[in-house]
Design a protein around this motif. Structure first.
Motif, PDB file in Angstrom:
ATOM      1  N   UNK A  22       1.117  -1.050   0.523  1.00 58.47           N
ATOM      2  CA  UNK A  22       0.219  -0.077  -0.089  1.00 58.47           C
ATOM      3  C   UNK A  22       0.693   1.195   0.153  1.00 58.47           C
ATOM      4  N   UNK A  23       2.346   1.721   0.457  1.00 57.45           N
ATOM      5  CA  UNK A  23       2.852   2.554   1.161  1.00 57.45           C
ATOM      6  C   UNK A  23       3.646   2.560  -0.216  1.00 57.45           C
ATOM      7  N   UNK A  24       4.158   1.017  -0.643  1.00 56.95           N
ATOM      8  CA  UNK A  24       4.962   1.248  -2.082  1.00 56.95           C
ATOM      9  C   UNK A  24       4.571   1.862  -3.385  1.00 56.95           C
TER      10      UNK A  24
ATOM     11  N   UNK B 125      10.498   2.751   3.195  1.00 60.33           N
ATOM     12  CA  UNK B 125      11.549   2.310   3.117  1.00 60.33           C
ATOM     13  C   UNK B 125      11.432   2.364   4.860  1.00 60.33           C
ATOM     14  N   UNK B 126      11.395   2.833   5.738  1.00 56.66           N
ATOM     15  CA  UNK B 126      11.169   2.003   7.324  1.00 56.66           C
ATOM     16  C   UNK B 126      11.179   0.834   7.226  1.00 56.66           C
TER      17      UNK B 126
ATOM     18  N   UNK C 183      18.707   4.570   2.333  1.00 58.04           N
ATOM     19  CA  UNK C 183      19.106   5.048   1.148  1.00 58.04           C
ATOM     20  C   UNK C 183      17.601   5.681   1.160  1.00 58.04           C
ATOM     21  N   UNK C 184      16.422   4.849   0.623  1.00 57.51           N
ATOM     22  CA  UNK C 184      15.775   5.703   0.218  1.00 57.51           C
ATOM     23  C   UNK C 184      14.593   6.151   1.303  1.00 57.51           C
ATOM     24  N   UNK C 185      15.300   5.960   2.792  1.00 54.94           N
ATOM     25  CA  UNK C 185      14.076   6.811   3.694  1.00 54.94           C
ATOM     26  C   UNK C 185      15.256   8.251   3.434  1.00 54.94           C
ATOM     27  N   UNK C 186      16.596   7.980   3.232  1.00 54.15           N
ATOM     28  CA  UNK C 186      17.067   9.769   2.995  1.00 54.15           C
ATOM     29  C   UNK C 186      16.389  10.492   1.812  1.00 54.15           C
TER      30      UNK C 186
END
Length: 97
Positions: free
Chosen positions: A9-11, A50-51, A57-60
């Motif tokens: 869902x988030x992706x 990402x979390x 890296x995706x989070x950053x």
């Protein structure tokens, strides 16, 4: 199974809102400034994703995008909304002067 569903869902939500925001901004129409809000929703969703998958890296990257989205909201959407509030029919700050 439930965790996979939440991740999906988030992706895909992040992807869909990002694509919609890009389309709205690039169309250069009256409502284009709202594309920044769609980008913000996308970036926040992708930060959560990402979390969940521990992709730091995706989070950053998306945390930086959140900051640039707030900048876009401040520099593009807010003047548009102020112009609309001041009675400008096309929403451009120049026309409200």
């Amino acid at each position: 199974m439930m965790e996979q569903t939440i991740e999906l869902i988030f992706q895909w939500g992040g992807a869909a809102f990002g694509i919609a925001g890009a389309g709205l901004l690039s169309s250069n129409v009256r409502l284009s400034p709202y594309g920044w809000l769609l980008f913000l929703v996308s970036s926040v969703q992708l930060c959560i994703y990402a979390v969940l998958i521990q992709a730091w890296g995706l989070l950053a990257l998306n945390a930086c995008f959140v900051c640039t989205n707030f900048n876009g909201i401040w520099r593009c959407l807010m003047p548009y909304l102020r112009a609309r509030k001041n009675g400008c029919t096309d929403g451009t700050p120049e026309a409200a002067r």
